[in-house]
Design a protein around this motif. Sequence first.
Motif, PDB file in Angstrom:
ATOM      1  N   VAL A   1      59.123  34.119  41.403  1.00  0.00           N
ATOM      2  CA  VAL A   1      57.885  34.341  41.976  1.00  0.00           C
ATOM      3  C   VAL A   1      56.924  34.812  40.756  1.00  0.00           C
ATOM      4  N   SER A   2      55.937  34.480  40.430  1.00  0.00           N
ATOM      5  CA  SER A   2      54.945  35.026  39.465  1.00  0.00           C
ATOM      6  C   SER A   2      53.938  35.882  40.247  1.00  0.00           C
ATOM      7  N   ILE A   3      53.927  37.224  39.361  1.00  0.00           N
ATOM      8  CA  ILE A   3      52.873  38.023  39.866  1.00  0.00           C
ATOM      9  C   ILE A   3      51.518  37.851  38.885  1.00  0.00           C
ATOM     10  N   TYR A   4      50.687  37.677  39.941  1.00  0.00           N
ATOM     11  CA  TYR A   4      49.190  37.517  39.428  1.00  0.00           C
ATOM     12  C   TYR A   4      48.375  38.828  39.853  1.00  0.00           C
ATOM     13  N   THR A   5      47.385  39.173  38.850  1.00  0.00           N
ATOM     14  CA  THR A   5      46.338  40.265  39.336  1.00  0.00           C
ATOM     15  C   THR A   5      45.047  39.626  39.275  1.00  0.00           C
ATOM     16  N   GLU A   6      44.031  40.499  39.815  1.00  0.00           N
ATOM     17  CA  GLU A   6      42.583  39.918  39.825  1.00  0.00           C
ATOM     18  C   GLU A   6      41.808  41.023  39.419  1.00  0.00           C
ATOM     19  N   LEU A   7      42.393  42.052  38.296  1.00  0.00           N
ATOM     20  CA  LEU A   7      41.693  43.410  38.171  1.00  0.00           C
ATOM     21  C   LEU A   7      40.286  43.111  37.541  1.00  0.00           C
ATOM     22  N   GLY A   8      39.358  43.882  38.030  1.00  0.00           N
ATOM     23  CA  GLY A   8      38.082  43.865  37.494  1.00  0.00           C
ATOM     24  C   GLY A   8      37.563  45.186  36.817  1.00  0.00           C
ATOM     25  N   ARG A   9      37.858  46.114  37.719  1.00  0.00           N
ATOM     26  CA  ARG A   9      37.340  47.397  37.276  1.00  0.00           C
ATOM     27  C   ARG A   9      38.136  48.101  36.161  1.00  0.00           C
ATOM     28  N   PHE A  10      39.553  47.903  36.475  1.00  0.00           N
ATOM     29  CA  PHE A  10      40.731  48.635  35.584  1.00  0.00           C
ATOM     30  C   PHE A  10      40.519  48.005  34.348  1.00  0.00           C
TER      31      PHE A  10
ATOM     32  N   TYR B   1      44.096  37.523  35.934  1.00  0.00           N
ATOM     33  CA  TYR B   1      42.742  36.728  36.319  1.00  0.00           C
ATOM     34  C   TYR B   1      41.536  37.759  36.265  1.00  0.00           C
ATOM     35  N   PHE B   2      40.726  37.828  35.183  1.00  0.00           N
ATOM     36  CA  PHE B   2      39.710  38.993  35.083  1.00  0.00           C
ATOM     37  C   PHE B   2      38.779  38.551  36.327  1.00  0.00           C
ATOM     38  N   ALA B   3      38.363  39.580  37.170  1.00  0.00           N
ATOM     39  CA  ALA B   3      37.437  39.323  38.386  1.00  0.00           C
ATOM     40  C   ALA B   3      36.163  39.207  37.639  1.00  0.00           C
ATOM     41  N   VAL B   4      35.610  37.911  37.309  1.00  0.00           N
ATOM     42  CA  VAL B   4      34.245  37.531  36.709  1.00  0.00           C
ATOM     43  C   VAL B   4      33.183  38.496  37.307  1.00  0.00           C
ATOM     44  N   LYS B   5      32.988  38.673  38.394  1.00  0.00           N
ATOM     45  CA  LYS B   5      31.981  39.244  39.219  1.00  0.00           C
ATOM     46  C   LYS B   5      31.630  40.767  38.677  1.00  0.00           C
ATOM     47  N   ALA B   6      32.799  41.053  38.243  1.00  0.00           N
ATOM     48  CA  ALA B   6      32.798  42.584  37.542  1.00  0.00           C
ATOM     49  C   ALA B   6      31.939  42.604  36.469  1.00  0.00           C
ATOM     50  N   THR B   7      32.039  41.744  35.320  1.00  0.00           N
ATOM     51  CA  THR B   7      31.037  41.630  34.125  1.00  0.00           C
ATOM     52  C   THR B   7      30.896  40.233  33.674  1.00  0.00           C
ATOM     53  N   PRO B   8      30.010  39.587  34.392  1.00  0.00           N
ATOM     54  CA  PRO B   8      29.950  38.195  33.875  1.00  0.00           C
ATOM     55  C   PRO B   8      29.247  37.699  32.814  1.00  0.00           C
ATOM     56  N   ASN B   9      29.735  38.182  31.593  1.00  0.00           N
ATOM     57  CA  ASN B   9      29.359  37.713  30.321  1.00  0.00           C
ATOM     58  C   ASN B   9      30.279  36.939  29.504  1.00  0.00           C
ATOM     59  N   PRO B  10      29.853  36.045  29.214  1.00  0.00           N
ATOM     60  CA  PRO B  10      30.785  35.039  28.327  1.00  0.00           C
ATOM     61  C   PRO B  10      31.288  35.438  27.018  1.00  0.00           C
ATOM     62  N   PHE B  11      30.683  36.511  26.269  1.00  0.00           N
ATOM     63  CA  PHE B  11      31.313  37.021  25.227  1.00  0.00           C
ATOM     64  C   PHE B  11      32.381  37.935  25.563  1.00  0.00           C
TER      65      PHE B  11
ATOM     66  N   HIS C   1      28.538  57.020  32.148  1.00  0.00           N
ATOM     67  CA  HIS C   1      29.974  56.421  31.787  1.00  0.00           C
ATOM     68  C   HIS C   1      30.208  55.372  32.661  1.00  0.00           C
ATOM     69  N   ASP C   2      31.306  54.476  32.285  1.00  0.00           N
ATOM     70  CA  ASP C   2      32.236  53.648  33.073  1.00  0.00           C
ATOM     71  C   ASP C   2      31.381  52.603  33.854  1.00  0.00           C
ATOM     72  N   THR C   3      30.253  52.009  33.280  1.00  0.00           N
ATOM     73  CA  THR C   3      29.645  51.020  33.831  1.00  0.00           C
ATOM     74  C   THR C   3      30.006  49.743  33.545  1.00  0.00           C
ATOM     75  N   GLY C   4      31.272  49.484  32.957  1.00  0.00           N
ATOM     76  CA  GLY C   4      31.861  48.435  32.301  1.00  0.00           C
ATOM     77  C   GLY C   4      31.989  47.278  33.477  1.00  0.00           C
ATOM     78  N   ALA C   5      32.458  47.716  34.630  1.00  0.00           N
ATOM     79  CA  ALA C   5      32.466  46.728  35.653  1.00  0.00           C
ATOM     80  C   ALA C   5      31.490  47.232  36.846  1.00  0.00           C
ATOM     81  N   HIS C   6      31.213  46.110  37.436  1.00  0.00           N
ATOM     82  CA  HIS C   6      30.193  46.300  38.664  1.00  0.00           C
ATOM     83  C   HIS C   6      29.016  47.160  38.279  1.00  0.00           C
TER      84      HIS C   6
END
Length: 422
Positions: free
Chosen positions: A268-277, A51-61, A366-371
Motif C-alpha cells: 500500500v502506498s502512503i499519500y499525503t495532501e499537506l498544504g500548511r505544513f 500532493y500539495f493542497a493547491v488551495k493553500a497557495t494557488p500560485n503556478p510558480f 509570519h507564517d502566511t505561506g499557506a491559507h
Amino acid sequence: MKKETFITKDKLTEIIKEIPTPFHLYDEKGIRENFRAIKRAFAWNKGFKEYFAVKATPNPFLLDILKSEGCGADCSSYTELILSKAVGLSGEDIMFSSNDTPVEEFVLANDLGAIINLDDITHIDFLEKAIGKIPETISCRFNPGGLFKISNDIMDNPGDSKYGMTTEQLYEAFTILKEKGAKEFGIHAFLASNTVTNEYYPMLARILFELAVDLAKKTGVHIKFINLSGGIGIPYKPDQEPNDIHIIGDGVRRVYEEVLENAGMGDVSIYTELGRFVMGPYGCLVTTAIHEKHIYKEYIGVDACAVNLMRPAMYGAYHHITVAGKENEPEDHKYDITGSLCENNDKFAIDRMLPKIEMGDILIIHDTGAHGFSMGYNYNGKLRSAEVLLKQDGGFELIRRAETPKDYFATFDCFEIKERLV
Ligand SMILES: *Cc1c(COP(=O)(O)O)cnc(C)c1O
C-alpha cells in the motif's frame, strides 16, 4: 522559541524599492528544504507521494518549485485543476479531493486523468453520469463520526463535519465501485486541522490501516493507497513546539508494519495532501506602518488589511509579527495592528507587545505561506496584493502582480459602464 524571519531588513528594503508593500513573500530555499525533509521522512514507503493542497497557495510558480521536487497536486476545484495542468501535472500526479462537486469539475478531473476521491456514496452515480464510466482507480473519503481525540484532547469533531462517508457507506461504496469495474482503491480521511503534535498522523494511520485491512478482507478490493491528507500544523505561536516530520514519518511506519505488513498489505502506498505544513512558514506578509492612532488604545495602521490575510479576522488566529530591523529591541509597547477595512475585526494583532513602531517601519507578518493570500477577497473594494519569490540565489522575482482597479472592475467589461470605471 524565538520566531525567526527568513528575510533581512536590507533585503526587504531592496525589494520594496521595486515592489511596493503590501506583498506576500515566499522563501524558495525553505520550501525546497522542507519538502525534501518530508520526502525523507516517508522514504521507507515505496509509493509515497505528497500532493500539495493547491488551495493553500494557488500560485503556478510555487507549484512549479514543488513539482520539481517530485510533488503532485491536490485539487478541489476547476481552477485548481487548470493551475495544476498549467504547470505540467496530469494523471496520477493530481488528486481531486473535492466535495459538493459540480459536474464540470469531475469531467475536467477525469480528462486530466486525475485520481478522483469521492466525498459521498451518492457521488458514484453522479460521477458515472458525468463521465460515462467509473475510473479504474478510485478513492473514497472516510468520516468516522464522533469526536477525534488524542489522549483526552478533543482535536476535532468529525461527527459534525460535512465531509466523507460513514463506515457503513464506505463498505457499500467499495462493493458497488468494484462491481462497476474499479480495480485500484484508495482511502482518504482528514480528521483534524493544524495539529501541532507528532501523534496525529500515526493515530489517523492506525484508524485507516485497520479499516483498510477489514475493507480488503470483506469486499475483496485491492487497496492501492491510503491518503492521510492534510492537517499537520505549524507553530504559529512562539511557545509552540514544532512538529518533527521525521518522528511523524517514523510513527506512521511503525503502524504500517504492525497493521498493514502483518496483514500482507505491504504494497500500500502512503499519500499525503499537506498544504500548511509544506508552505505555511515559508511565506510572510510584508506591510508598512502608515498611521498611528492614540485613543483608548494604541493603534498602528498598516497598508495591508484582512483581504490580504483573513485568518486573524476569521478565526482570531495568531500570526507572529516582527518589526524589520528591530528584532533585538525591547518589546515594551502594546499595540493593536490594524488594516483599513470598515470592520473592527480587521486587526492582525490585538494587545501585542512589540518594539516602538515608527511610521514607515516595515512589519513582517509570519507564517502566511499557506491559507494566506489564497483566502483573499475584495471587501471594501480592497485589492489583492502582489506575491514575490525570494529565490535560492538571494535574488527576488515578482510571481503575481498586485490587483489594480481594472482587475476589480473586470467583470463589468461587457457593460457600457466600463467606460466610466477607469
Ligand atoms: C485543505 C485540505 C488539505 C490541506 O490541509 P492543510 O491543513 O493545509 O494541510 C488537504 N486535503 C484536503 C481535502 C483539504 O481540503
